[in-house]
Design a protein around this motif. Structure first.
Motif, PDB file in Angstrom:
ATOM      1  N   LEU A 142       0.860  -1.080  -0.007  1.00  0.00           N
ATOM      2  CA  LEU A 142       0.025  -0.018  -0.044  1.00  0.00           C
ATOM      3  C   LEU A 142       0.943   1.117   0.117  1.00  0.00           C
ATOM      4  CD1 LEU A 142      -2.623   1.337   0.194  1.00  0.00           C
ATOM      5  CD2 LEU A 142      -2.637   1.232   2.590  1.00  0.00           C
ATOM      6  N   GLN A 143       1.995   1.448   0.708  1.00  0.00           N
ATOM      7  CA  GLN A 143       2.768   2.678   0.986  1.00  0.00           C
ATOM      8  C   GLN A 143       3.249   2.827  -0.374  1.00  0.00           C
ATOM      9  OE1 GLN A 143       2.536   4.808   3.447  1.00  0.00           O
ATOM     10  NE2 GLN A 143       1.109   3.013   4.199  1.00  0.00           N
ATOM     11  N   LEU A 170      -7.844   1.649  -8.734  1.00  0.00           N
ATOM     12  CA  LEU A 170      -8.954   1.157  -7.951  1.00  0.00           C
ATOM     13  C   LEU A 170      -8.487  -0.315  -7.445  1.00  0.00           C
ATOM     14  CD1 LEU A 170     -11.849   2.192 -10.027  1.00  0.00           C
ATOM     15  CD2 LEU A 170     -11.451   2.981  -7.771  1.00  0.00           C
ATOM     16  N   THR A 171      -8.019  -1.060  -8.406  1.00  0.00           N
ATOM     17  CA  THR A 171      -7.343  -2.656  -8.206  1.00  0.00           C
ATOM     18  C   THR A 171      -6.514  -2.315  -7.278  1.00  0.00           C
ATOM     19  OG1 THR A 171      -8.201  -2.974 -10.630  1.00  0.00           O
ATOM     20  CG2 THR A 171      -6.457  -4.420  -9.273  1.00  0.00           C
ATOM     21  N   MET A 172      -5.451  -1.461  -7.458  1.00  0.00           N
ATOM     22  CA  MET A 172      -4.279  -1.481  -6.503  1.00  0.00           C
ATOM     23  C   MET A 172      -4.819  -1.411  -4.984  1.00  0.00           C
ATOM     24  SD  MET A 172      -2.306   0.721  -4.428  1.00  0.00           S
ATOM     25  CE  MET A 172      -2.602   2.311  -5.209  1.00  0.00           C
ATOM     26  N   TYR A 173      -5.685  -0.122  -4.853  1.00  0.00           N
ATOM     27  CA  TYR A 173      -6.060   0.027  -3.375  1.00  0.00           C
ATOM     28  C   TYR A 173      -7.064  -0.925  -3.014  1.00  0.00           C
ATOM     29  CZ  TYR A 173      -4.213   4.967  -3.348  1.00  0.00           C
ATOM     30  OH  TYR A 173      -3.534   5.684  -3.303  1.00  0.00           O
ATOM     31  N   GLY A 174      -7.872  -1.690  -3.744  1.00  0.00           N
ATOM     32  CA  GLY A 174      -8.699  -2.869  -3.363  1.00  0.00           C
ATOM     33  C   GLY A 174      -7.741  -3.913  -2.737  1.00  0.00           C
ATOM     34  N   LYS A 175      -6.685  -4.260  -3.736  1.00  0.00           N
ATOM     35  CA  LYS A 175      -6.067  -5.504  -3.191  1.00  0.00           C
ATOM     36  C   LYS A 175      -5.015  -5.082  -2.353  1.00  0.00           C
ATOM     37  CE  LYS A 175      -6.014  -7.812  -7.660  1.00  0.00           C
ATOM     38  NZ  LYS A 175      -5.423  -8.722  -8.663  1.00  0.00           N
ATOM     39  N   CYS A 176      -4.791  -3.839  -1.878  1.00  0.00           N
ATOM     40  CA  CYS A 176      -3.864  -3.580  -0.747  1.00  0.00           C
ATOM     41  C   CYS A 176      -4.623  -3.130   0.275  1.00  0.00           C
ATOM     42  CB  CYS A 176      -2.885  -2.177  -1.488  1.00  0.00           C
ATOM     43  SG  CYS A 176      -1.758  -2.604  -2.442  1.00  0.00           S
ATOM     44  N   GLY A 177      -6.022  -3.443  -0.020  1.00  0.00           N
ATOM     45  CA  GLY A 177      -6.810  -3.286   1.451  1.00  0.00           C
ATOM     46  C   GLY A 177      -7.128  -1.831   2.045  1.00  0.00           C
ATOM     47  N   SER A 178      -7.253  -1.213   1.043  1.00  0.00           N
ATOM     48  CA  SER A 178      -7.559   0.526   1.360  1.00  0.00           C
ATOM     49  C   SER A 178      -8.735   0.638   0.427  1.00  0.00           C
ATOM     50  CB  SER A 178      -6.374   1.428   0.786  1.00  0.00           C
ATOM     51  OG  SER A 178      -6.755   2.702   1.507  1.00  0.00           O
ATOM     52  N   LEU A 179     -10.005   0.492   0.992  1.00  0.00           N
ATOM     53  CA  LEU A 179     -11.368   0.815   0.500  1.00  0.00           C
ATOM     54  C   LEU A 179     -11.596   2.309   0.413  1.00  0.00           C
ATOM     55  CD1 LEU A 179     -13.702  -0.509  -0.846  1.00  0.00           C
ATOM     56  CD2 LEU A 179     -14.943  -0.721   1.052  1.00  0.00           C
ATOM     57  N   ALA A 180     -11.260   2.751   1.453  1.00  0.00           N
ATOM     58  CA  ALA A 180     -11.490   4.460   1.498  1.00  0.00           C
ATOM     59  C   ALA A 180     -10.769   5.112   0.374  1.00  0.00           C
ATOM     60  CB  ALA A 180     -11.037   5.032   2.850  1.00  0.00           C
ATOM     61  N   CYS A 204     -14.737  -3.539  -3.182  1.00  0.00           N
ATOM     62  CA  CYS A 204     -15.842  -3.772  -2.063  1.00  0.00           C
ATOM     63  C   CYS A 204     -15.898  -5.139  -1.579  1.00  0.00           C
ATOM     64  CB  CYS A 204     -17.132  -3.102  -2.741  1.00  0.00           C
ATOM     65  SG  CYS A 204     -17.122  -1.441  -2.833  1.00  0.00           S
ATOM     66  N   THR A 205     -15.853  -6.164  -2.426  1.00  0.00           N
ATOM     67  CA  THR A 205     -16.213  -7.389  -1.910  1.00  0.00           C
ATOM     68  C   THR A 205     -14.773  -7.944  -1.473  1.00  0.00           C
ATOM     69  OG1 THR A 205     -15.409  -8.079  -4.397  1.00  0.00           O
ATOM     70  CG2 THR A 205     -17.818  -7.767  -3.794  1.00  0.00           C
ATOM     71  N   ARG A 206     -13.834  -7.480  -1.768  1.00  0.00           N
ATOM     72  CA  ARG A 206     -12.329  -7.826  -1.369  1.00  0.00           C
ATOM     73  C   ARG A 206     -12.136  -7.220   0.130  1.00  0.00           C
ATOM     74  NH1 ARG A 206      -7.366  -9.766  -3.153  1.00  0.00           N
ATOM     75  NH2 ARG A 206      -8.310 -10.117  -4.987  1.00  0.00           N
ATOM     76  N   ASN A 207     -12.951  -6.294   0.393  1.00  0.00           N
ATOM     77  CA  ASN A 207     -12.731  -5.727   1.975  1.00  0.00           C
ATOM     78  C   ASN A 207     -14.017  -5.434   2.564  1.00  0.00           C
ATOM     79  OD1 ASN A 207      -9.630  -4.667   1.571  1.00  0.00           O
ATOM     80  ND2 ASN A 207     -10.469  -4.087  -0.328  1.00  0.00           N
ATOM     81  N   GLY A 211     -16.440  -2.354   5.418  1.00  0.00           N
ATOM     82  CA  GLY A 211     -17.897  -1.812   5.149  1.00  0.00           C
ATOM     83  C   GLY A 211     -18.209  -2.298   3.574  1.00  0.00           C
ATOM     84  N   GLY A 212     -17.314  -2.882   3.127  1.00  0.00           N
ATOM     85  CA  GLY A 212     -17.420  -3.164   1.566  1.00  0.00           C
ATOM     86  C   GLY A 212     -18.826  -3.874   1.008  1.00  0.00           C
TER      87      GLY A 212
END
Length: 243
Positions: A142-143, A170-180, A204-207, A211-212
């Motif tokens: 993520l960093q 979007l894909t990167m943040y989703g897979k890195c666990g940062s839905l916000a 959303c479905t990944r996290n 609140g995904g």
């Protein structure tokens, strides 16, 4: 000389009166060597090329060699070609980064991108950013993804607003666990493609712990209200992004 004749005797010196392979044929042969994972034939072709061309000044052929070596899982050879290349461009850098990712070396791919960007070796393009973001998603890191996102924001708006770049974020943040962060990218998109909707649904479905799941319901409502509609293709695309 036909492609089949070249394929049968590509390394042999052609008899008198027989033409040598054209650049187009050589490019085709390199692709075939990679697709068939024929490392020995690829190396022979490399030697033949090196005997007739100064590959250090030929980004196209060097990039094709890197791609071939990557498909043959020979990273040391790919690195050697890349390091020897004097005039690196966005295409050759993208090939090297993608080759590293394809061989499970996403962390190296990220650090290569950051080194190239910091040394101003090449001017990052949207294709190069997408490759780097894919590497971050594969890690996941993520960093470093946030760091690359900051570089995207600093370049001309045409890149930052590019739909492919936005979907990669979007894909990167989703897979890195940062839905916000994914949600912010999605909200800021001037035009949302069906791929973007799918990538956001996947994030959303990944996290679900962030609140995904409620967000998925809200996204489906927005899709319906926007007149885009939802179908099995959208759901399948979301699952594909979700890995």
């Amino acid at each position: 000389m036909t492609s089949s004749e070249v394929a049968r005797g590509v390394i042999a010196v052609p008899p008198a009166g027989i033409s040598t392979p054209s650049h187009r044929q050589i490019a085709t042969l390199l692709r075939q060597c990679g697709d068939s994972k024929s490392l020995s034939r690829g190396k022979l072709l490399h030697r033949r090329l090196a005997a007739t061309l100064d590959l250090r000044h030929h980004p196209l052929f060097s990039s094709l060699l890197i791609l071939m070596y990557g498909k043959c899982s020979s990273l040391p050879d790919a690195w050697s070609v890349f390091h020897d290349l004097v005039h690196k461009n966005a295409f050759s850098c993208n090939i090297m980064i993608s080759t590293l990712c394809a061989n499970g070396q996403s962390a190296q791919a990220i650090h290569l991108f950051l080194a190239l960007a910091s040394d101003s070796v090449v001017r990052p393009t949207h294709v190069l950013f997408v490759a780097a973001l894919a590497a971050c998603a594969n890690c996941p890191n993520l960093q470093l993804g946030i760091r690359i996102h900051a570089q995207i924001v600093a370049v001309p708006p045409a890149i930052a607003s590019n739909p492919v770049v936005c979907c990669a974020l979007l894909t990167m943040y989703g897979k890195c666990g940062s839905l916000a962060d994914a949600q912010k990218v999605f909200d800021d998109m001037p035009r949302k493609t069906i791929v973007a909707w799918s990538a956001m649904l996947a994030a959303c479905t990944r996290n679900p712990d962030q609140g995904g799941l409620p967000a998925v319901i809200e996204l489906y409502r927005q899709l319906r209200d926007a007149g885009i509609g939802t179908d099995w293709n959208t759901a399948i695309a979301a699952n594909a992004h979700n890995g």
